[in-house]
Design an enzyme around this catalytic site. Structure first.
Site, short mmCIF file in Angstrom:
data_model
loop_
_atom_site.label_atom_id
_atom_site.label_comp_id
_atom_site.label_asym_id
_atom_site.label_seq_id
_atom_site.Cartn_x
_atom_site.Cartn_y
_atom_site.Cartn_z
N SER A 87 0.82 -1.21 0.00
CA SER A 87 0.00 0.00 0.00
C SER A 87 0.86 1.27 0.00
O SER A 87 2.03 1.25 0.39
CB SER A 87 -0.91 0.01 1.23
OG SER A 87 -1.66 -1.17 1.30
N1 SAH Z 1 -1.09 -4.83 3.98
C1 SAH Z 1 -0.38 -5.11 2.75
C2 SAH Z 1 -1.18 -4.69 1.52
C3 SAH Z 1 -1.41 -5.86 0.66
S1 SAH Z 1 -2.53 -5.68 -0.68
C4 SAH Z 1 1.01 -4.54 2.76
O1 SAH Z 1 1.36 -3.80 3.71
O2 SAH Z 1 1.80 -4.85 1.86
C5 SAH Z 1 -3.92 -6.60 -0.08
C6 SAH Z 1 -3.70 -8.06 0.20
O3 SAH Z 1 -4.96 -8.61 0.57
C7 SAH Z 1 -3.20 -8.90 -0.99
O4 SAH Z 1 -2.01 -9.53 -0.63
C8 SAH Z 1 -4.33 -9.92 -1.20
O5 SAH Z 1 -3.88 -11.21 -1.60
C9 SAH Z 1 -4.97 -9.96 0.18
N2 SAH Z 1 -6.35 -10.47 0.22
C10 SAH Z 1 -7.35 -10.29 -0.67
N3 SAH Z 1 -8.46 -10.93 -0.25
C11 SAH Z 1 -8.15 -11.52 0.95
C12 SAH Z 1 -8.87 -12.30 1.90
N4 SAH Z 1 -10.14 -12.64 1.73
N5 SAH Z 1 -8.22 -12.71 3.00
C13 SAH Z 1 -6.92 -12.39 3.22
N6 SAH Z 1 -6.20 -11.66 2.37
C14 SAH Z 1 -6.80 -11.21 1.25
#
Ligand code: SAH
Length: 212
Positions: free
Chosen positions: A60
């Site tokens: 993010s």
């Molecule tokens: N917090 C992260 C941002 C990652 S982007 C960081 O600091 O890098 C969002 C993430 O949510 C992705 O890796 C995606 O695979 C995950 N995601 C999407 N749907 C999800 C679900 N139902 N349960 C867990 N993770 C999920």
């Protein structure tokens, strides 16, 4: 005087952008975002933008990580649930600001390297789970704060129900392209909902999110 670490310089720049929580600013200053990025992306670590981390997902935008973290109003002794581990960057920031983090990621190919990175950094208060985070982590609930770092069509009831009394849930809600960042606060049996800002996240995919 030597130049400050880019993380520290970035953290200072947050002050001019409405982020006032000193603990959040200190946590951002202490975590090198480059460590959470694929080698080819690292030179862009302190550009304030989401960047690809593989599997179609992103780390993010750091100012948004700071804003979401601030919105959780952490004081140090909380148990926090994060949905969407991704690179592990948000989890590393949270880990400095509360007692314990439980983080859930759908994709093992992202959860595994994130666990490794936090291990290398000596972070010991983060528990990793792989699975559908739209259902939360019922065996570890309730949580003082929950942050969802992927965009949902609406607030998943399972997450709302896993808030402790007084707990805060921060989540992007909207369509697949633009969302509003929402904070839900539980007081007794009541849930108050407020809109914090506009945002754009990858989709939350699961039983109480998007189907694909
Ligand atoms: N917090 C992260 C941002 C990652 S982007 C960081 O600091 O890098 C969002 C993430 O949510 C992705 O890796 C995606 O695979 C995950 N995601 C999407 N749907 C999800 C679900 N139902 N349960 C867990 N993770 C999920």
């Amino acid at each position: 005087m030597p130049d400050p670490h880019p993380a520290a310089a970035f953290a200072e720049s947050l002050r001019g952008r409405g982020i006032a929580d000193e603990r959040v600013i200190a946590a951002v200053a202490a975590v090198d975002r480059a460590r959470f990025m694929p080698p080819g992306q690292r030179s862009a670590a302190w550009i304030d933008a989401a960047r690809p981390i593989g599997s179609g997902q992103t780390i993010s935008q750091p100012s948004l990580v700071a804003r979401m973290t601030g919105a959780l109003e952490l004081t140090g002794d909380e148990t926090v649930l994060e949905i969407g581990t991704g690179s592990g960057y948000q989890a590393a920031i949270l880990a400095r600001l509360c007692a314990r983090v439980v983080t859930v990621e759908r994709l093992p190919e992202l959860a595994d390297p994130a666990r490794e990175t936090l291990g290398e950094l000596g972070v010991e208060n983060v528990t990793f789970r792989t699975g559908d985070g739209t259902l939360g982590a019922p065996e570890e609930a309730p949580f003082d704060a929950i942050v969802v770092t992927a965009a949902a069509p609406d607030v998943p009831p399972a997450l709302r129900d896993q808030l402790a009394d007084g707990g805060r849930l921060v989540i992007p809600v909207g369509d697949r392209f633009t969302q509003e960042l929402i904070r839900v606060r539980k007081t007794g049996k009541e849930f108050d909902r407020e809109t914090l800002c506009g945002c754009r996240f990858v989709p939350l995919i699961g039983e109480q999110g998007w189907s694909s």
